[in-house]
Design an enzyme around this catalytic site. Structure first.
Site, PDB file in Angstrom:
ATOM      1  CG  HIS A 124      -2.024  -1.044   1.234  1.00 10.24           C
ATOM      2  ND1 HIS A 124      -2.848  -1.226   0.219  1.00 10.24           N
ATOM      3  CD2 HIS A 124      -2.457  -1.836   2.331  1.00 10.24           C
ATOM      4  CE1 HIS A 124      -3.670  -2.308   0.588  1.00 10.24           C
ATOM      5  NE2 HIS A 124      -3.414  -2.437   1.607  1.00 10.24           N
ATOM      6  CG  ASP A 161      -3.123  -8.102   1.130  1.00  8.49           C
ATOM      7  OD1 ASP A 161      -2.369  -8.555   2.017  1.00  8.49           O
ATOM      8  OD2 ASP A 161      -3.973  -7.593   1.199  1.00  8.49           O
ATOM      9  CG  HIS A 163      -6.869  -5.263   2.210  1.00 10.72           C
ATOM     10  ND1 HIS A 163      -6.406  -5.881   2.878  1.00 10.72           N
ATOM     11  CD2 HIS A 163      -8.162  -4.901   2.360  1.00 10.72           C
ATOM     12  CE1 HIS A 163      -7.331  -5.969   4.027  1.00 10.72           C
ATOM     13  NE2 HIS A 163      -8.368  -5.229   3.643  1.00 10.72           N
ATOM     14  CG  ASP A 245      -5.475  -9.606   3.790  1.00 12.86           C
ATOM     15  OD1 ASP A 245      -5.374 -10.421   2.904  1.00 12.86           O
ATOM     16  OD2 ASP A 245      -4.862  -8.666   3.906  1.00 12.86           O
TER      17      ASP A 245
END
Length: 305
Positions: A124, A161, A163, A245
């Site tokens: 990120h 991931d 996200h 996740d």
């Protein structure tokens, strides 16, 4: 033997009380792997002590941002969105970059997969801002480093991931010899990664998936989208932003994968090329996280036999 690049110094990055990205994420993984049936197939490697990570970080992040992270760490506290900076954070974040670069070297030298077990995560982090628990954009830094070391002409990055890897995409979408694919829950943090975002060189493939998705949805995406995308690009090296996740047990998402499903995702990656660097990103429910990493390592061991 599967190389795992790890150091106890990664535990020194503090994040504050009840923060999801906690040092225990690594300790449970280490304990799980050392007690597993593949423990004898793992080579534990300390990150290099001689590498200058700053030069590599400067390829992705501005000097102003690097200096600010250092200053916050010296001061003892700072914050970028949800990314906490404490006294050891700058040193540990640089060490994490070093581990990812060492991982590139390991994979390229041995022609087989390796795993970077490091924190903080990275996908990120933007050029001038940390976010989403990330300080430096480890996968983008590693990809750009890989292109500079010699015979690696094309690098693929797969981000599984839950996200979207917005920091990675923001950097590598401008590189024609890096291809980036992200499978991520939508809607969901950081609210980026639309299908329409294809990169300057059509080198970006975003695959948003709906809450409630299962491994069957991933099967379809890999078979019809992910594998053709990377086979067409033909990377010399594949870097995987390996977040765990998307597990059903993880409270930071609403995707319904099980730990055993990550064995399947790993096998798909190894179909693209055996030269795969897996690097830890998210995953915050400790039991499902550690079991999922074990499934990845077991798949790598089986591939290498």
């Amino acid at each position: 033997m599967i190389p795992i690049i790890y150091s106890n110094r990664f535990l020194l990055h503090e994040t504050g009380y009840m923060h999801p990205e906690q040092p225990e994420r690594l300790t449970v993984i280490v304990n799980k792997l050392k007690a597993s049936t593949v423990a004898d197939e793992i080579e534990w490697i300390e990150p290099s002590s001689s590498r200058d990570a700053i030069k590599a970080i400067e390829q992705v992040h501005s000097n102003t941002y690097i200096d600010l992270v250092r200053a916050y760490s010296i001061r003892g506290w700072g914050c970028f969105e949800s990314t906490q900076i404490f006294p050891n954070s700058f040193e540990v974040a640089c060490l994490a970059v070093t581990a990812w670069l060492d991982g590139v070297d390991q994979v390229w030298a041995q022609g087989k997969p390796a795993f970077v077990l490091a924190r903080p995560p990275g996908h990120h982090a933007l050029r001038d801002e940390g976010m989403g628990f990330c300080i430096f954009c480890n996968p983008a830094i590693a990809a750009i480093y890989a292109l500079a070391i010699g015979n690696i002409k094309r690098v693929g990055i797969l981000d599984w991931d839950v996200h979207h890897g917005n920091g990675t995409q923001a950097t590598v979408e401008n590189y024609p010899n890096i291809a980036f694919c992200s499978i991520h829950q939508s809607p969901g943090y950081p609210h980026t990664g639309k299908i329409e975002e294809q990169g300057k060189f059509h080198n970006v493939l975003n695959l948003p998936i709906a809450p409630g998705s299962t491994i069957e949805n991933y099967y379809q995406l890999f078979e019809t989208k992910v594998l053709p995308f990377f086979h067409n690009f033909s990377p010399d090296l594949l870097i995987v932003s390996a977040g765990y996740d998307a597990n059903q047990a993880d409270l930071l998402s609403k995707i319904n994968l099980q730990p055993k499903d990550y064995a399947t995702l790993t096998q798909y990656c190894l179909e693209i090329t055996p030269k795969v660097l897996f690097g830890l990103e998210g995953g915050y429910e400790l039991e499902s996280l550690s079991q999922s990493v074990l499934e990845t390592i077991k798949s790598c061991v089986n591939q290498s036999k």
